[in-house]
Design an enzyme around this catalytic site. Structure first.
Site, mmCIF file in Angstrom:
data_model
loop_
_atom_site.group_PDB
_atom_site.id
_atom_site.type_symbol
_atom_site.label_atom_id
_atom_site.label_comp_id
_atom_site.label_asym_id
_atom_site.label_seq_id
_atom_site.Cartn_x
_atom_site.Cartn_y
_atom_site.Cartn_z
ATOM 1 N N LYS A 176 66.758 -66.586 36.064
ATOM 2 C CA LYS A 176 66.109 -67.790 36.582
ATOM 3 C C LYS A 176 67.103 -68.894 36.923
ATOM 4 O O LYS A 176 66.915 -69.651 37.878
ATOM 5 C CB LYS A 176 65.079 -68.287 35.575
ATOM 6 C CG LYS A 176 63.858 -67.384 35.460
ATOM 7 C CD LYS A 176 62.874 -67.924 34.443
ATOM 8 C CE LYS A 176 61.554 -67.172 34.471
ATOM 9 N NZ LYS A 176 61.700 -65.750 34.186
ATOM 10 N N GLU A 198 63.441 -76.967 31.978
ATOM 11 C CA GLU A 198 62.816 -77.610 33.129
ATOM 12 C C GLU A 198 61.965 -78.785 32.686
ATOM 13 O O GLU A 198 61.450 -78.805 31.549
ATOM 14 C CB GLU A 198 61.914 -76.622 33.879
ATOM 15 C CG GLU A 198 62.643 -75.517 34.596
ATOM 16 C CD GLU A 198 61.687 -74.573 35.299
ATOM 17 O OE1 GLU A 198 62.173 -73.779 36.124
ATOM 18 O OE2 GLU A 198 60.461 -74.636 35.025
ATOM 19 N N HIS A 235 50.803 -69.354 28.674
ATOM 20 C CA HIS A 235 51.655 -68.989 29.810
ATOM 21 C C HIS A 235 51.364 -67.597 30.362
ATOM 22 O O HIS A 235 52.116 -67.117 31.210
ATOM 23 C CB HIS A 235 53.141 -69.104 29.453
ATOM 24 C CG HIS A 235 53.526 -70.452 28.921
ATOM 25 N ND1 HIS A 235 53.434 -71.603 29.669
ATOM 26 C CD2 HIS A 235 53.992 -70.834 27.705
ATOM 27 C CE1 HIS A 235 53.833 -72.633 28.938
ATOM 28 N NE2 HIS A 235 54.171 -72.191 27.743
ATOM 29 N N ARG A 276 58.896 -57.436 42.609
ATOM 30 C CA ARG A 276 58.057 -56.250 42.391
ATOM 31 C C ARG A 276 56.648 -56.578 42.844
ATOM 32 O O ARG A 276 56.340 -57.709 43.214
ATOM 33 C CB ARG A 276 58.034 -55.874 40.912
ATOM 34 C CG ARG A 276 57.606 -57.044 40.009
ATOM 35 C CD ARG A 276 57.502 -56.620 38.555
ATOM 36 N NE ARG A 276 57.376 -57.740 37.649
ATOM 37 C CZ ARG A 276 56.241 -58.382 37.373
ATOM 38 N NH1 ARG A 276 55.116 -58.017 37.979
ATOM 39 N NH2 ARG A 276 56.217 -59.385 36.520
#
Length: 654
Positions: free
Chosen positions: A116, A200, A235, A297
């Site tokens: 990430k 973040e 999440h 994917r």
């Protein structure tokens, strides 16, 4: 086009890929672990190969075993499905090196988007807007703590190799940062073999919007519009839909253009998803949507895109992997109607959503919508794999119609003794905020009390009716059902002069006490308000509603609005439904591994303090002290434990 394909996955994923392969005349090969020997995906394949024991690391994650199975069966191509090896660049390279066709993106693209922190930097260079944060190489706790303070709380700690909510922790208070960081690192290391994290800024009203992209080796890259995956719990996605509610043409153009730009930045080939986070505090705006990550994917939620575009994405994967161009140009791909998907999990919402494992003795799903599943009645839900057991997918002309139909479908689910979230899904889909499109990733947490509502009054009456019918089926009672002298457990008859005979019925439903009166009538049982109720084969009708049920030795399982409720006779004389005081023993809610023990034997703890952390079904579960006291014993980190095993004992002060 290749003539055979091995699917390096299991369950509904393998079954989904096989469906398209069979339609295209492609021979299918399955791989399976010892735990999946009797699974549907093994039977559905033309050939199947055992590749190891139940744990995924010893079977489905073993790239060498998968390649050996492909060689032994003469498979020409390997489709990794989604999950397991699907985003493993080393495995993709090994497939190509073995002379096989890899049905997925190039390894360099997987690597570019797999971490990430590196992906965010790449997107910045490509001109794609990204969420403010820190993705630096310095992973010291001191630096990460300082960066979190610079970004400003709340912050989100994310494993750089993460996905599916694993290794992701929200931290609201600086005092909790160290604990959140340690947990994210543990989950990242356990799930992905990498404990590095990024940080973040946490968007307070976030929407999760993602764009399906597709590229080929002829320079074409297209998008198939967006999906909204904002309804999440911890999440993890729960309900997905396409298109996104409240999406204007201007915002859609900005988001899809950014997605195409991101895909081209890594020369993307095949099916992929560009995920964005949007600030929903004042509606969707073009300047309030930021790149979050790319999944290299096919996604679990791809059926909603297929439904609104009419495209079989797996067929596109096959054709592009075989060297063909994308079948449609961008202006030929159009949105049609509204689609929604609900993820049916083997979990118990009433018990903190803990995974539920065991044999599916009763397993009935709707038969008039698209259902993607890889389990069946009589099969086992294993502790070793993800607890999602099916996907319910609907396609209607409008969002309102789609939500109503999916809610109805969730209510038709009948599963026992494994618990599911079907009733919870139904309540989500019927909630006024969801129906209005007022969604964000905090929706479930904010509305949790409403979404955990108890059974309806109709269900309670149905339960009492079943107990009454069961008592009448007893020979002694049937001989004289209205005798004032005859009684049964949970059923009492009273003689009345000049009045219709009634029966007072007591029962427990999921432990809660129920009582009420029903009276016999020629057409069945009638409640005091005159509502008719009759029992048919595996069904009981109350008014206009029909409930399914399954008889047990000591009562019934009543299926109501997607939930399975255990109903047993109960007499008031036996006492209420009280719960004994805790003995201080913290027991494992399911089989798993002890991954942390923050306190030692002899330490003092306060009520609610974490004593031991169990890892099971790919997630961490904290067991906390039931009261203030002293830890008498605690399991060792690394212990593999069975369900109900005592992990720690807290002794109350004398």
């Amino acid at each position: 086009m290749f003539k055979s394909v091995l699917v390096a996955n299991r369950g509904e994923i393998a079954c989904r890929v096989f469906r398209t392969a069979k339609r295209m005349g492609i021979r299918t090969v399955a791989v399976y672990s010892e735990a999946d020997a009797g699974a549907p995906h093994v039977r559905e394949a033309d050939e199947a190969v055992l590749i190891g024991p139940a744990p995924a690391r010893e079977s489905y994650l073993g790239g060498a075993k998968v390649l050996a199975a492909a060689k032994a069966t003469g498979a020409e191509a390997i489709h990794p499905g989604y999950g397991f090896l699907s985003e493993n660049a080393d495995f993709a390279e090994a497939v190509a090196a073995a002379g096989l066709i890899w049905i997925g993106p190039d390894p360099k693209s997987i690597r570019a988007m797999g971490l990430k922190d590196a992906a965010k930097q790449l997107m910045i260079e490509a001109g794609v807007p990204v969420t403010p944060g820190y993705q630096g190489a310095d992973q010291s706790e001191e630096t990460l703590t300082a960066e979190a303070a610079r970004i400003g709380y709340p912050v989100l700690i994310k494993a750089v190799a993460g996905g599916g909510g694993k290794g992701m922790k929200r931290v609201d208070d600086p005092a909790d940062f160290a604990a959140g960081l340690a947990s994210a690192k543990r989950e990242g290391a356990a799930a992905f073999g990498d404990d590095r994290v990024l940080i973040e800024r946490y968007i307070t009203r976030p929407r999760h919007i993602e764009v399906q992209v597709f590229g080929d080796r002829h320079g074409n890259v297209v998008h198939l519009y967006e999906r909204d995956c904002s309804l999440q719990r911890r999440h993890q996605k729960v309900i997905e839909e396409a298109p996104a509610p409240g999406m204007s043409d201007a915002v859609r153009a900005a988001v899809t253009d950014a997605a195409i730009k991101a895909a081209r930045a890594v020369d993307y080939v095949g099916a992929g998803t560009i995920e964005f986070i949007a600030d929903a505090s004042d509606g969707l705006k073009a300047n309030g949507v930021w790149f979050m990550e790319m999944n290299t994917r096919l996604q679990v939620e791809h059926p909603v895109t297929e439904s609104v575009t009419g495209v079989d994405l797996v067929e596109w994967q096959f054709r592009v992997a075989a060297g063909e161009p994308i079948p449609l140009q961008q202006d030929q791909i159009r949105l049609n109607g509204w689609a929604m998907e609900a993820r049916l999990y083997a979990e118990d919402p009433a018990n903190g959503f803990l995974p539920s494992i065991g044999r599916l003795e009763h397993f009935v799903l709707p038969d008039d919508i698209r259902v993607d599943t890889g389990v069946e009645q009589g099969g086992e839900v294993s502790q070793f794999y993800d607890p999602m057991i099916a996907k319910l997918i609907v396609h209607e002309d409008t969002r309102e119609a789609a939500a109503a139909r999916l809610a109805e479908a969730a209510g038709e689910v009948e599963v026992w003794p494994v618990r599911t979230n079907a009733g919870f899904l139904k309540r989500c889909l019927e909630h006024p905020r969801f129906v209005a499109g007022d969604v964000d990733t905090g929706f479930i947490a904010a509305e949790e009390e409403v979404l955990q509502s108890p059974a309806s009054d109709e269900a309670a009456l149905a339960a009492l009716t079943l107990i009454a019918e069961a008592a009448l089926d007893d020979g002694a009672v049937r001989a004289d059902p209205f005798s004032p002298w005859v009684g049964q457990p949970g059923l009492s008859y009273g003689m009345r002069l000049n009045a219709a005979p009634r029966s007072t019925v007591w029962a427990r439903m999921d432990g809660a006490a129920l009582s009420g009166e029903v009276e016999p009538a020629s057409a069945g049982w009638r409640s005091p308000d005159g509502t008719m109720a009759g029992v048919g084969f595996d069904q009981v009708q109350v008014g206009d509603r029909v409930f399914g049920y399954q008889a047990l030795d000591d009562g019934f399982i009543l299926f109501v609005d997607g939930e399975a409720r255990r109903v047993t006779p109960w007499r008031a004389a036996t006492g209420g439904a009280g719960v004994a005081a805790s003995d201080g023993a913290l027991r494992a809610p399911m089989p798993g591994k002890v991954v942390a023990a923050p306190v030692e034997a002899g330490a003092s703890v306060t009520k609610g303090q974490t004593v031991v952390v169990l890892e099971a079904m790919k997630m961490e579960h904290a067991l906390t002290a039931p009261f203030d006291g002293v830890v008498e014993s605690v399991a060792a980190v690394g212990d593999q434990v069975a369900e109900a095993a005592v992990l720690a004992v807290v002794k109350a002060p004398e």
